[in-house]
Enzyme design. Structure first.
Site, mmCIF file in Angstrom:
data_model
loop_
_atom_site.group_PDB
_atom_site.id
_atom_site.type_symbol
_atom_site.label_atom_id
_atom_site.label_comp_id
_atom_site.label_asym_id
_atom_site.label_seq_id
_atom_site.Cartn_x
_atom_site.Cartn_y
_atom_site.Cartn_z
ATOM 1 N N GLY A 210 36.457 11.187 56.158
ATOM 2 C CA GLY A 210 37.875 11.216 55.732
ATOM 3 C C GLY A 210 37.842 10.229 54.476
ATOM 4 N N TYR B 273 31.164 20.632 66.616
ATOM 5 C CA TYR B 273 31.391 21.704 65.573
ATOM 6 C C TYR B 273 30.827 23.148 65.687
ATOM 7 C CZ TYR B 273 31.814 17.019 63.163
ATOM 8 O OH TYR B 273 32.212 15.653 62.858
ATOM 9 N N LEU C 260 38.317 10.632 51.354
ATOM 10 C CA LEU C 260 39.272 11.404 50.306
ATOM 11 C C LEU C 260 40.754 11.341 50.942
ATOM 12 C CD1 LEU C 260 37.153 14.357 48.829
ATOM 13 C CD2 LEU C 260 37.405 11.961 48.226
ATOM 14 N N ARG D 7 33.895 23.378 44.121
ATOM 15 C CA ARG D 7 34.042 21.756 44.373
ATOM 16 C C ARG D 7 32.415 21.477 44.998
ATOM 17 N NH1 ARG D 7 40.019 21.929 45.169
ATOM 18 N NH2 ARG D 7 39.759 22.478 47.123
ATOM 19 N N SER E 260 33.432 20.180 51.419
ATOM 20 C CA SER E 260 34.171 21.390 50.828
ATOM 21 C C SER E 260 33.537 22.673 51.129
ATOM 22 C CB SER E 260 33.768 21.224 49.341
ATOM 23 O OG SER E 260 34.731 21.945 48.747
ATOM 24 N N ARG F 174 46.374 6.231 57.954
ATOM 25 C CA ARG F 174 45.093 6.690 58.700
ATOM 26 C C ARG F 174 45.689 8.105 58.999
ATOM 27 N NH1 ARG F 174 41.187 5.708 61.973
ATOM 28 N NH2 ARG F 174 41.280 3.259 61.702
HETATM 29 N N1 LIG Z 1 32.787 11.623 63.549
HETATM 30 C C1 LIG Z 1 33.889 12.227 63.467
HETATM 31 O O1 LIG Z 1 34.681 11.922 64.476
HETATM 32 C C2 LIG Z 1 34.297 13.116 62.277
HETATM 33 C C3 LIG Z 1 35.688 13.216 62.063
HETATM 34 C C4 LIG Z 1 36.026 13.899 61.022
HETATM 35 C C5 LIG Z 1 35.062 14.200 59.976
HETATM 36 N N2 LIG Z 1 33.737 13.934 60.263
HETATM 37 C C6 LIG Z 1 32.725 14.467 59.420
HETATM 38 O O2 LIG Z 1 33.043 14.321 58.106
HETATM 39 C C7 LIG Z 1 33.109 15.447 57.213
HETATM 40 C C8 LIG Z 1 34.099 15.293 56.316
HETATM 41 O O3 LIG Z 1 35.430 14.830 56.744
HETATM 42 P P1 LIG Z 1 36.740 15.062 56.047
HETATM 43 O O4 LIG Z 1 37.155 16.290 55.912
HETATM 44 O O5 LIG Z 1 37.594 14.138 56.664
HETATM 45 O O6 LIG Z 1 36.463 14.497 54.650
HETATM 46 P P2 LIG Z 1 37.188 14.286 53.162
HETATM 47 O O7 LIG Z 1 36.181 13.970 52.108
HETATM 48 O O8 LIG Z 1 38.119 13.155 53.533
HETATM 49 O O9 LIG Z 1 37.984 15.535 53.076
HETATM 50 C C9 LIG Z 1 37.284 16.725 52.544
HETATM 51 C C10 LIG Z 1 38.305 17.964 52.066
HETATM 52 O O10 LIG Z 1 38.480 17.646 50.706
HETATM 53 C C11 LIG Z 1 38.586 18.485 50.017
HETATM 54 N N3 LIG Z 1 37.850 18.309 48.761
HETATM 55 C C12 LIG Z 1 36.459 18.209 48.509
HETATM 56 N N4 LIG Z 1 36.005 17.786 47.250
HETATM 57 C C13 LIG Z 1 37.328 17.656 46.707
HETATM 58 C C14 LIG Z 1 37.640 17.372 45.135
HETATM 59 N N5 LIG Z 1 36.603 17.070 44.361
HETATM 60 N N6 LIG Z 1 38.911 17.190 45.175
HETATM 61 C C15 LIG Z 1 39.807 17.737 45.811
HETATM 62 N N7 LIG Z 1 39.605 17.924 47.168
HETATM 63 C C16 LIG Z 1 38.295 17.961 47.520
HETATM 64 C C17 LIG Z 1 37.833 19.607 50.757
HETATM 65 O O11 LIG Z 1 38.715 20.613 50.790
HETATM 66 P P3 LIG Z 1 37.839 22.286 50.204
HETATM 67 O O12 LIG Z 1 37.058 22.668 51.396
HETATM 68 O O13 LIG Z 1 39.244 23.098 50.162
HETATM 69 O O14 LIG Z 1 37.199 21.735 48.983
HETATM 70 C C18 LIG Z 1 37.650 19.153 52.087
HETATM 71 O O15 LIG Z 1 38.210 19.949 52.896
HETATM 72 C C19 LIG Z 1 33.559 16.567 58.375
HETATM 73 O O16 LIG Z 1 33.031 17.810 57.859
HETATM 74 C C20 LIG Z 1 32.562 16.191 59.302
HETATM 75 O O17 LIG Z 1 31.145 16.511 59.110
HETATM 76 C C21 LIG Z 1 33.391 13.279 61.407
#
Ligand SMILES: NC(=O)c1ccc[n+]([C@@H]2O[C@H](COP(=O)([O-])OP(=O)(O)OC[C@H]3O[C@@H](n4cnc5c(N)ncnc54)[C@H](OP(=O)(O)O)[C@@H]3O)[C@@H](O)[C@H]2O)c1
Length: 306
Positions: free
Chosen positions: A193, A49, A195, A252, A247, A284
């Site tokens: 992920g 990152y 959400l 949020r 977020s 997925r």
């Molecule tokens: N180990 C790995 O390979 C790997 C892979 C992917 C992710 N990750 C980790 O997991 C974290 C989260 O991943 P993800 O983005 O996939 O998680 P997620 O929880 O599925 O999605 C997060 C997204 O949801 C939106 N969001 C947040 N709160 C919300 C709400 N109340 N209502 C509607 N939308 C909302 C946000 O957008 P806004 O910014 O517009 O609010 C954000 O971009 C990453 O940052 C990383 O640290 C790890």
């Protein structure tokens, strides 16, 4: 914040804010500071990152004591996906520690391809060695399939405390083999992920009306505006799974801080209903190797094509 126990005797706050995706990854200091101020004292970062330094900076800026924030980082491939040679693991990990400015609470192998073919066990042994020397604290893995876990568990000095992977109701059936192996060894699941059913599935699928109904019930009973994202996160916690969300949106982030401290609001029947519906769909977002040598369930994707 409620914490989940790990098999090495430590514990991890159930909800984490990640700086690896979306706007949050571009605003790691500003949004990270907001997340900490909102009461989410758990940050998930990684070498990939490129914001380990910003993670340390955000904590400093807020003035929290180091021990009051739970931090995870990960050893990653380079930008071109090249693995880390075994003789470079130590210096690669030291690079993380230097950029963060401290030893993270949890350090993960980002995915099985951080090791060259046939070297996964060697990579895990190198992390075990660093832990034995007191240079790392808890150690774990991410994006590991059953065969990846088995490769490192064989004769391991330390079992991985977590496997961080895409986890939500729509991947439950696919993940069944990895989840049962983790249950057998006491390895905690960490969801990224979480959400996906509400923000990435094109229609929300069959869970949508159910999550809407539960969110409405909870909004009425609590007098707070409980959204479907909060319902999914509470469902994740009810599975004893750590939720890593994120977020970059100030409102949020504030809301996620409130969600982090919500009590158990879901009824058991609602938890079971979400699980049952989720198990009937396969959707997925993060595919990559998780669809390679890891059989997919024969299930619909939940998109209504009528
Ligand atoms: N180990 C790995 O390979 C790997 C892979 C992917 C992710 N990750 C980790 O997991 C974290 C989260 O991943 P993800 O983005 O996939 O998680 P997620 O929880 O599925 O999605 C997060 C997204 O949801 C939106 N969001 C947040 N709160 C919300 C709400 N109340 N209502 C509607 N939308 C909302 C946000 O957008 P806004 O910014 O517009 O609010 C954000 O971009 C990453 O940052 C990383 O640290 C790890």
């Amino acid at each position: 914040m409620y914490s989940i126990d790990l098999l090495d005797g430590t514990s991890i706050p159930w909800l984490g804010w990640g700086n690896g995706s979306g706007d949050a990854s571009k605003t790691a200091i500003e949004s990270g500071t907001r997340a900490l101020h909102a009461g989410i004292h758990h940050i998930d970062t990684a070498q990939l990152y490129k914001n380990e330094a910003e993670t340390g900076e955000a904590i400093k800026k807020v003035g929290l004591k180091r021990e009051d924030v739970y931090v995870t980082s990960k050893i990653s491939t380079d930008d071109d996906g090249n693995p880390v040679p075994l003789d470079s693991v130590r210096s690669s990990v030291e690079g993380s520690l230097q950029r963060l400015g401290f030893v993270p609470d949890l350090y993960l192998i980002h995915n099985p391809f951080v090791a060259a073919s046939g070297e996964l066990k060697g990579l895990w042994s190198a992390l075990e060695q660093l832990k034995s020397e007191g240079k790392l604290k808890s150690i774990g893995v991410s994006n590991f399939r059953p065969q990846d876990l088995e490769a490192i568990l064989d004769g391991a000095k330390y079992k991985p405390v977590v496997n961080q992977l895409e986890y939500h109701p729509y991947v439950l059936s696919h993940l069944e083999p990895v989840l049962s192996l983790q249950a057998k060894h006491g390895i905690v699941t960490e969801a990224f992920g979480p959400l996906t059913p509400v923000i990435r599935h094109p229609t929300g699928g069959p869970l949508k009306p159910v999550l809407d109904r539960i969110a409405q019930r909870l909004s009425k009973s609590t007098g707070k505006k409980i959204d479907v994202a909060a319902v999914l996160l509470l469902w994740t916690r009810a599975q004893n799974v750590v939720a890593v969300t994120t977020s970059g949106n100030p409102d949020r982030i504030k809301w996620l801080g409130e969600v982090a401290h919500l009590p158990d609001l879901l009824e058991q029947s609602e938890i079971d209903e979400i699980t049952k519906i989720g198990k009937g769909v396969h959707f997925r977002h993060y595919t990559e190797h998780m669809e390679k040598d890891f059989p997919l369930p024969n299930l619909p994707d939940g998109v209504d094509k009528s």
